[in-house]
Design a protein around this motif. Structure first.
Motif, short mmCIF file in Angstrom:
data_model
loop_
_atom_site.label_atom_id
_atom_site.label_comp_id
_atom_site.label_asym_id
_atom_site.label_seq_id
_atom_site.Cartn_x
_atom_site.Cartn_y
_atom_site.Cartn_z
N ARG A 108 41.62 33.32 28.52
CA ARG A 108 42.01 32.03 27.95
C ARG A 108 40.78 31.30 27.42
N ALA A 109 40.94 30.69 26.23
CA ALA A 109 39.85 29.91 25.64
C ALA A 109 40.43 28.89 24.67
N LYS A 110 39.62 27.89 24.33
CA LYS A 110 40.08 26.86 23.41
C LYS A 110 40.21 27.41 22.00
N GLU A 111 39.31 28.29 21.62
CA GLU A 111 39.33 28.89 20.29
C GLU A 111 39.80 30.34 20.36
N ALA A 112 40.54 30.78 19.32
CA ALA A 112 41.08 32.14 19.30
C ALA A 112 39.96 33.18 19.30
N LYS A 113 38.87 32.91 18.56
CA LYS A 113 37.78 33.89 18.49
C LYS A 113 37.09 34.04 19.85
N ASP A 114 37.00 32.93 20.60
CA ASP A 114 36.40 33.01 21.93
C ASP A 114 37.28 33.82 22.89
N ALA A 115 38.60 33.61 22.79
CA ALA A 115 39.53 34.39 23.62
C ALA A 115 39.44 35.87 23.27
N TYR A 116 39.28 36.17 21.98
CA TYR A 116 39.16 37.57 21.54
C TYR A 116 37.89 38.20 22.09
N ASN A 117 36.78 37.48 22.02
CA ASN A 117 35.52 38.01 22.53
C ASN A 117 35.60 38.25 24.04
N MET A 118 36.28 37.35 24.74
CA MET A 118 36.42 37.50 26.18
C MET A 118 37.28 38.72 26.53
N ILE A 119 38.37 38.92 25.76
CA ILE A 119 39.25 40.05 26.05
C ILE A 119 38.57 41.38 25.74
N ASN A 120 37.69 41.36 24.73
CA ASN A 120 36.93 42.57 24.40
C ASN A 120 35.96 42.92 25.52
N ALA A 121 35.33 41.89 26.08
CA ALA A 121 34.40 42.12 27.20
C ALA A 121 35.16 42.65 28.42
N ASP A 122 36.34 42.10 28.65
CA ASP A 122 37.17 42.57 29.77
C ASP A 122 37.63 44.01 29.54
N LYS A 123 37.88 44.35 28.28
CA LYS A 123 38.31 45.72 27.97
C LYS A 123 37.27 46.74 28.42
N ASP A 124 36.02 46.44 28.17
CA ASP A 124 34.95 47.36 28.59
C ASP A 124 34.93 47.52 30.11
N LYS A 125 35.17 46.41 30.82
CA LYS A 125 35.19 46.47 32.29
C LYS A 125 36.39 47.28 32.80
N VAL A 126 37.54 47.05 32.17
CA VAL A 126 38.76 47.78 32.56
C VAL A 126 38.58 49.27 32.30
N LYS A 127 38.01 49.59 31.15
CA LYS A 127 37.80 51.01 30.81
C LYS A 127 36.85 51.66 31.81
N SER A 128 35.78 50.97 32.14
CA SER A 128 34.82 51.51 33.11
C SER A 128 35.45 51.69 34.49
N PHE A 129 36.33 50.75 34.84
CA PHE A 129 37.00 50.83 36.14
C PHE A 129 37.83 52.11 36.24
N PHE A 130 38.65 52.37 35.24
CA PHE A 130 39.51 53.56 35.31
C PHE A 130 38.71 54.85 35.17
N GLN A 131 37.63 54.80 34.43
CA GLN A 131 36.77 55.99 34.34
C GLN A 131 36.15 56.28 35.71
N SER A 132 35.81 55.23 36.44
CA SER A 132 35.22 55.41 37.77
C SER A 132 36.22 56.00 38.76
N LYS A 133 37.52 55.88 38.42
CA LYS A 133 38.57 56.44 39.28
C LYS A 133 38.94 57.86 38.87
N GLY A 134 38.19 58.41 37.93
CA GLY A 134 38.40 59.81 37.56
C GLY A 134 39.24 60.05 36.33
N PHE A 135 39.59 58.99 35.59
CA PHE A 135 40.40 59.16 34.39
C PHE A 135 39.52 59.46 33.18
N LYS A 136 39.98 60.37 32.37
CA LYS A 136 39.32 60.66 31.10
C LYS A 136 39.86 59.69 30.04
#
Length: 252
Positions: free
Chosen positions: A61-89
């Motif tokens: 959540r953010a006041k500006e759409a571009k800020d929300a987009y940047n935040m969700i992109n950063a979260d995407k990297d964390k989510v991807k790393s999390f599932f990779q750490s659990k053994g997913f390709k």
């Protein structure tokens, strides 16, 4: 007078003959209807699902759409790393597109301690992205997906608003399953008809009519009642499929 005395008995005789013919035809048709037997057979099979689908989503959540987009992109990297750490390709899960939703908050306007009106005030954007896992005829990947579902709290603890859906289970070869049930139901109906007729010292004739009931899939051991339109359980890994078959035979 002689003419009338002759006509009246003749009319009565003709009426009696016609009545007899009508009653005889009705009796004959009744016997034709009764000289048949209808039975319902049941085909059932317990089976294990071989397809799995699980999705989760996270938001920012953010006041500006571009800020929300940047935040969700950063979260995407964390989510991807999390599932990779659990053994997913990387090929074993996929990300959907980012969606945006405007959010509003309600403010109350008061004057001299009394509420005058309420207004909806724009309060920013929520960006949401989905990650999906699916497997078909791959028991190892299915087990891995089932296992990671209970570990997503780690993402929440890291500050990511992650919400997982219920796992959905399906079966890859429903046409063959349905055909097998029809064969079982038909055989069951035939055996029932034979037993009934044998008990009554009768003899089963040719098949007159056949019809199929609704195809039902429920969780194994479920007490869920059959639905007129058919049940199709997607949340139970172990299921029971069933179908009814109605056969009508002529009697000899």
């Amino acid at each position: 007078m002689k003419y009338e005395s002759f006509i009246k008995p003749a009319i009565i005789s003709v009426a009696i003959i016609i009545t007899a013919l009508i009653l005889g035809g009705a009796f004959k048709n009744r016997n034709i209807t009764q000289d048949s037997i209808s039975v319902v057979g049941l085909g059932t099979k317990d089976f294990e699902s071989d397809e799995i689908l699980w999705t989760g989503n996270y938001s920012a959540r953010a006041k500006e759409a571009k800020d929300a987009y940047n935040m969700i992109n950063a979260d995407k990297d964390k989510v991807k790393s999390f599932f990779q750490s659990k053994g997913f390709k990387d090929a074993e899960f996929s990300f959907g597109g980012v969606t945006f939703e405007k959010i509003f908050r309600t403010i109350t306007i008061e004057q001299k301690g009394e509420q005058i009106k309420q207004e909806q005030v724009f309060d920013g954007y929520i960006a949401t992205q989905t990650v999906a896992f699916n497997s078909r005829k791959n028991p190892l990947l299915m087990k891995k997906i089932e296992s990671v579902v209970d570990q997503t709290s780690e993402l929440i603890n890291s500050g990511i608003e992650f919400e997982g859906s219920r796992i959905q289970y399906t079966y890859s070869d429903l046409p063959s399953l349905k055909q097998n049930l029809i064969e079982k139901g038909t055989q069951d109906a035939r055996e029932r008809a034979e037993k009934i007729v044998l008990t009554a010292n009768g003899k089963l004739g040719k098949l007159k009519d056949a019809s199929m009931g609704v195809f039902q899939i429920t969780g194994k051991g479920s007490i869920e009642e059959d639905s007129y339109g058919g049940n199709f359980d997607t949340y139970s890994k172990f299921k029971t499929a069933r179908i009814t078959v109605r056969l009508t035979y002529n009697l000899q």
